[in-house]
Design a protein around this motif. Structure first.
Motif, short mmCIF file in Angstrom:
data_model
loop_
_atom_site.label_atom_id
_atom_site.label_comp_id
_atom_site.label_asym_id
_atom_site.label_seq_id
_atom_site.Cartn_x
_atom_site.Cartn_y
_atom_site.Cartn_z
N ASN A 53 0.89 -1.13 0.08
CA ASN A 53 -0.08 -0.07 0.08
C ASN A 53 0.92 1.30 0.09
N THR A 54 0.44 2.16 -1.00
CA THR A 54 1.27 3.26 -1.10
C THR A 54 0.65 4.48 -0.83
N VAL A 55 0.96 5.49 -0.02
CA VAL A 55 0.56 6.84 0.33
C VAL A 55 1.45 7.99 -0.09
N ILE A 56 0.79 8.77 -0.75
CA ILE A 56 1.26 10.18 -0.90
C ILE A 56 1.36 11.07 0.07
N LEU A 57 2.28 11.42 0.88
CA LEU A 57 2.30 12.22 2.10
C LEU A 57 2.51 13.83 1.85
N ASN A 58 2.64 14.15 0.49
CA ASN A 58 2.68 15.42 0.22
C ASN A 58 1.76 15.82 -0.94
N PRO A 59 0.58 15.51 -0.79
CA PRO A 59 -0.09 15.77 -1.91
C PRO A 59 -0.45 16.95 -2.41
N HIS A 60 -0.52 17.91 -1.43
CA HIS A 60 -0.80 19.57 -1.60
C HIS A 60 0.49 20.39 -1.75
N GLN A 61 1.78 19.62 -1.97
CA GLN A 61 2.96 20.40 -2.07
C GLN A 61 3.53 19.94 -3.58
N LEU A 62 2.90 19.58 -4.40
CA LEU A 62 3.43 19.26 -5.62
C LEU A 62 3.55 20.64 -6.66
N GLU A 63 2.54 21.63 -6.50
CA GLU A 63 2.65 22.53 -7.54
C GLU A 63 4.05 23.41 -7.27
N ASP A 64 4.33 23.79 -6.00
CA ASP A 64 5.43 24.57 -5.89
C ASP A 64 6.82 23.68 -6.39
N LYS A 65 6.73 22.34 -6.42
CA LYS A 65 7.98 21.72 -7.14
C LYS A 65 9.13 21.51 -5.88
N GLU A 66 8.70 21.89 -4.47
CA GLU A 66 9.84 21.84 -3.49
C GLU A 66 10.45 20.20 -3.45
N TRP A 67 9.71 19.36 -3.89
CA TRP A 67 10.18 18.02 -3.62
C TRP A 67 10.43 17.40 -4.99
N MET A 68 10.43 18.15 -6.09
CA MET A 68 11.10 17.43 -7.32
C MET A 68 12.56 17.51 -7.30
N ASP A 69 12.98 16.37 -7.74
CA ASP A 69 14.34 15.94 -8.00
C ASP A 69 15.07 15.78 -6.61
N VAL A 70 14.31 15.60 -5.60
CA VAL A 70 14.86 15.21 -4.33
C VAL A 70 15.31 13.92 -4.52
N VAL A 71 16.56 13.85 -3.58
CA VAL A 71 17.28 12.46 -3.64
C VAL A 71 17.84 12.28 -2.23
N GLY A 72 18.11 11.02 -1.74
CA GLY A 72 18.91 10.67 -0.64
C GLY A 72 18.02 10.75 0.55
N LEU A 73 16.88 10.41 0.58
CA LEU A 73 16.12 10.92 1.78
C LEU A 73 16.42 9.69 2.90
N SER A 74 16.39 10.26 4.18
CA SER A 74 16.48 9.34 5.20
C SER A 74 15.82 10.13 6.40
N LEU A 75 15.88 9.28 7.51
CA LEU A 75 14.97 9.67 8.63
C LEU A 75 15.59 9.81 9.79
N TRP A 76 15.85 10.86 10.52
CA TRP A 76 16.18 10.81 12.08
C TRP A 76 15.26 11.25 13.15
N GLN A 77 14.95 10.59 13.89
CA GLN A 77 13.81 10.72 14.83
C GLN A 77 12.59 11.24 14.28
N ASP A 78 12.19 12.61 14.26
CA ASP A 78 11.02 12.98 13.73
C ASP A 78 11.29 14.10 12.44
#
Length: 553
Positions: A53-78
């Motif tokens: 099951n796949t959920v898009i977490l940023n559905p309202h932040q696509l128009e400004d393209k802040e997440w376009m071409d993002v790479v290297g995702l990681s998570l530390w705490q929150d």
């Protein structure tokens, strides 16, 4: 974790195939799901590893393209950490509003955090840079372990690096950057790594995300010919299984249970009679990364004999008559794992003499042209002033890669001819490497014989390789025989060349007849110019039956 022996455990974890994404980069995990970035759409997605099951977490932040071409995702705490071009950002995992952290002179490939240290990888600089998480101050840097774009993850064991070009995962000491282990991934183009631990009592699962293109036949009803060759995006997440033997400096990773059939079809070109025939065909080898579970004859019974520690199937005929037909061969079920050694020059005992029984691997015993001027000059230039076996062998390999380009030839020429021509097949690469290494006092031998088509998702389907293949092993004093691919790492014009298959082999390399002929025949009154190619044609078929976890027995 088991330390010795070739295991036979079967993996039970499926491949995770997120829905509605095209090319994922970076991977993160919490107790419930995995996270990644679709670089094509700019989606930050969560993926349930049990249901896809796949959920898009940023559905309202696509128009400004802040997440376009993002790479290297990681998570530390929150907080999520990631990069876009030369800049590194972090954001609260709830608000998802990117905040600038720092900028490098060149594009960033990976970001990871451990406590107060931020690790940032940059292929063009060739380093992993360390920053203070609170102040943004540069703390230091250490060299990237590979030559490609590298994504990062951290856990208690160290800093984990996933190199796309090397198809290799490294575990580094977080403070010094020293390599603790390296392991090959079962698929090409890895673009992220994370550790998922849904249960505190369960060992964390290492997951790798992959993203590339695959060719396929498209049905186009509007075209004159409805079948077209084209490409499509392929991205998925798959567990990486490891078994490390620190004492012997190697790591096994994902393997597969593979069935291979090798059959010779009698199809004589000339009328020939052969009496009292013994036809020998080598069987798959048993070693650290490969073990025969079962073998059976095809077409005609055989007996098994040993030659230099290798098993050989022997087929006997009282007589082979003119234009006689028939099939002879074997079918073997074999465990095949990826193997990667993690050695430094200091691990090689340069004062230890070569065992007497290996001195035959220093001479010209196979038309290696070691007495020609061009080969002797190349041996001197290739090794330079290096004296350590590892450094010398790597320098010779890179020298040959600089001088040769891959190309299929109608026949295998001697090393002097191939080197002067500047192109060579895998066999010619091997010949040049053998000649140069042996002239420099490095014992080497040819290994092969086939590669299973590397399509592990195609289970129980017949797979036929297009060509046979050879590579080599060289001897490290105090360590033993180490594998090295012939030409596969010669992929970047003039380098830097990957080292994924320097002291390493992928799971799909089928080792057959190590140090002995693959096939030969003895017979009464056999003509002097007789060749098995004039008597039979071969048929090679693989089937991938299951995936194996080297950590289970």
């Amino acid at each position: 974790m088991p330390e010795h022996g070739v295991p036979n455990g079967i993996s039970q974890l499926p491949t995770i195939r997120p829905i509605g994404v095209y090319a994922l980069s970076g991977l993160a995990a919490d107790d419930n799901c995995l996270f990644s970035i679709d670089t094509v759409r700019g989606y930050l997605v969560s993926v349930n590893p049990h249901t896809n099951n796949t959920v898009i977490l940023n559905p309202h932040q696509l128009e400004d393209k802040e997440w376009m071409d993002v790479v290297g995702l990681s998570l530390w705490q929150d907080t999520f950490w990631f990069a876009r071009d030369e800049e590194v950002f972090w954001c609260d995992r709830t608000a998802l509003k990117p905040t600038f952290f720092t900028k490098l002179p060149y594009p960033v490939a990976g970001v990871a955090v451990w406590e107060n240290t931020v690790y940032i990888s940059c292929q063009k600089s060739g380093y992993i840079h360390l920053f203070d998480r609170n102040t943004g101050d540069l703390l230091g840097k250490f060299p990237q372990p590979g030559v490609g774009e590298e994504t990062l993850a951290t856990n208690e064991d160290g800093l984990w690096v996933c190199d796309k070009t090397e198809q290799t995962v490294y575990c580094l000491d977080r403070t010094t950057g020293d390599i603790q282990l390296s392991a090959l991934t079962p698929y090409s183009s890895p673009t992220g790594i994370a550790f998922y631990q849904p249960d505190a009592n369960q060992e964390a699962i290492c997951y790798i995300v992959y993203a590339d293109e695959e060719p396929y036949i498209r049905d186009n009803p509007n075209a004159e010919s409805p079948y077209e060759l084209t490409f499509r995006d392929r991205t998925f997440i798959h567990p990486l299984y490891l078994q490390t033997n620190q004492a012997e400096h190697y790591t096994l990773s994902n393997g597969y249970l593979v069935e291979m059939s090798y059959v010779e079809e009698l199809l004589p070109l000339d009328a020939i009679t052969l009496n009292n025939v013994e036809w020998r065909i080598a069987l798959p080898a048993s070693n650290l990364r490969q073990r025969i579970r079962h073998v059976e004859p095809i077409g005609r019974p055989f007996t098994i004999e040993e030659q230099n520690g290798q098993q050989v199937a022997v087929f006997r005929f009282d007589q082979i008559q003119p234009f006689q037909g028939g099939l002879i061969g074997w079918k073997a079920t074999v465990e095949m794992y990826s193997l990667k050694y993690c050695l430094t020059p200091d691990d090689i005992d340069g004062d230890k003499p070569l065992p007497t029984e290996l001195e035959g691997y220093l001479v010209d015993d196979d038309d290696l042209a070691m007495d020609t001027d061009i080969i002797q000059q190349a041996a001197s230039e290739g090794a330079g002033t290096e004296t350590n076996v590892l450094r010398k062998m790597l320098r010779i390999r890179n020298y040959v890669y600089d001088r040769l380009a891959y190309g299929i030839q109608p026949k295998i020429d001697t090393p002097d001819v191939a080197l002067e021509r500047g192109t060579g097949s895998c066999g010619e690469y091997v010949g040049v490497l053998l000649a140069l290494a042996r002239l420099n006092g490095i014992a080497c031998r040819t290994i092969g014989r086939y590669k299973c088509p590397p399509q592990p998702e195609y289970r129980h389907l017949p797979l036929e390789p297009d060509f046979n293949h050879v590579w080599l092993e060289f001897y490290g004093p105090g360590v033993g025989w180490l594998p090295m691919e012939s030409n596969v790492d010669d992929v970047i014009e003039r380098g830097p060349y990957p080292q994924r298959f320097f002291m390493g082999l992928a799971w799909y390399h089928m080792e057959i007849g190590k140090g002995i002929p693959f096939t030969n025949m003895t017979a009464d009154d056999k003509p002097e110019e007789f060749s098995l190619r004039d008597l039979a044609i071969n048929h090679i078929r693989f089937r991938i039956l299951d995936e194996l976890n080297p950590g289970l027995e």
